[in-house]
Design an enzyme around this catalytic site. Structure first.
Site, mmCIF file in Angstrom:
data_model
loop_
_atom_site.group_PDB
_atom_site.id
_atom_site.type_symbol
_atom_site.label_atom_id
_atom_site.label_comp_id
_atom_site.label_asym_id
_atom_site.label_seq_id
_atom_site.Cartn_x
_atom_site.Cartn_y
_atom_site.Cartn_z
ATOM 1 C CD GLN A 199 0.308 2.685 4.050
ATOM 2 O OE1 GLN A 199 0.421 3.865 3.874
ATOM 3 N NE2 GLN A 199 2.145 2.445 3.708
ATOM 4 C CE LYS B 1 0.866 6.825 1.973
ATOM 5 N NZ LYS B 1 -0.003 5.804 1.837
ATOM 6 C CG ASP C 117 -1.833 2.159 -3.355
ATOM 7 O OD1 ASP C 117 -1.191 3.080 -3.339
ATOM 8 O OD2 ASP C 117 -2.045 2.398 -2.591
#
Ligand code: GUN
Length: 280
Positions: free
Chosen positions: A96, A52, A119
């Protein structure tokens, strides 16, 4: 019947990332900022986070990775998120997963400001998704819809079956397919006659994390098959679909690797740019 086409998520993701880089460059000013929080040292998470970071750098997005020890308290993590919520150089925040057992992923998702929730896990964004409103929605499902549209797959009126009801993929993808006027079935481990249900699907999505679980017998000839699974086996990375036997009879299929996987990061960057444009 025409030969099935293999949908290259890798190629499409590259194109999406290149377009985002151009857009960021064109708009100019303060670059978009993404903060990625990682708790503990899960090896797969470390790999994802570094991918990422790299993708952000290439697109012109400033990324900051906040690394916290696996023993950090939930309260400390929430304080960290609060400080990122207040940081005006940060447009997107992602924590995460998986998190250590003593930390509630739901509590963390609810702590991130909805407008920075790249997200799409915050209850406000989940509600917006199901209500048909604008918002930030989970990256993998958003990427799957974009790949299908890019590949001219008919979604409107299609019978879609999703196998797997996770909050990250199955449920949000069901909402997105519904928004595109598909008729959606969300199947799971308690579904009776899974094979029969799948065989009715014009669009079949496998997101269960069981290598080669979806066999040729599950497929309606000509169907579009989207494989979200990726498992590490002795034979390498394997999807949820028995690719070699399914590919010859379906209309289109995503490979593993190189299918759905690369879409997740591309659409994380896309969500970050979306949040940035709103803040800018
Ligand atoms: N771990 C595996 N997939 C994801 C994802 O889409 N978002 C986050 N935050 N963690 C993940």
């Amino acid at each position: 019947m025409a030969e099935s086409s293999v949908l290259s998520g890798r190629k499409f993701a590259k194109e999406v990332r290149r377009n985002l880089a151009e857009e960021i460059n064109r708009i100019g000013g303060r670059p978009p900022g993404l903060a990625v929080v990682i708790v503990g040292d899960d090896p797969a998470s470390r790999v994802y986070v570094s991918m990422k970071e790299k993708a952000c750098g290439k697109a012109g997005i400033d990324s900051v990775v906040v690394r916290l020890d696996g023993s950090v308290s939930q309260q400390k993590l929430l304080l960290q998120i609060d400080s990122l919520n207040q940081d005006t150089s940060v447009d997107g925040i992602l924590c995460q997963l998986p998190l250590p057992g003593h930390i509630s992923a739901d509590t963390v998702a609810s702590a991130i400001l909805p407008e920075k929730d790249v997200d799409g896990f915050h209850p406000e964004n989940v509600g917006r998704l199901w209500r048909g409103e604008d918002g930030l929605f989970p990256c993998t499902p958003v990427g799957i819809i974009a790949l299908m549209k890019h590949s001219n797959i008919d979604i409107d009126g299609a019978d879609a079956v999703i196998v797997g009801r996770s909050n990250i993929v199955g449920k949000p993808l069901a909402a997105l397919l519904l928004r595109e006027n598909a008729t959606v079935s969300l199947a799971h481990s308690h579904t009776s006659d899974l094979e029969g249900l799948c065989r009715k699907a014009d669009i079949l999505v496998a997101a269960v994390g069981r290598p080669r679980f979806i066999k040729r017998e599950f497929i309606k000839p000509g169907a579009t098959v989207i494989d979200v699974g990726i498992s590490r086996t002795d034979e390498g990375l394997v999807g949820d679909v028995d690719f070699d036997n399914v590919a010859p009879i379906c209309g289109a299929i995503t490979p593993v690797p190189g299918g759905v996987g690369p879409l997740t990061i591309a659409f994380l960057l896309s969500n970050t740019v979306k949040a940035w444009k709103r803040n800018n």
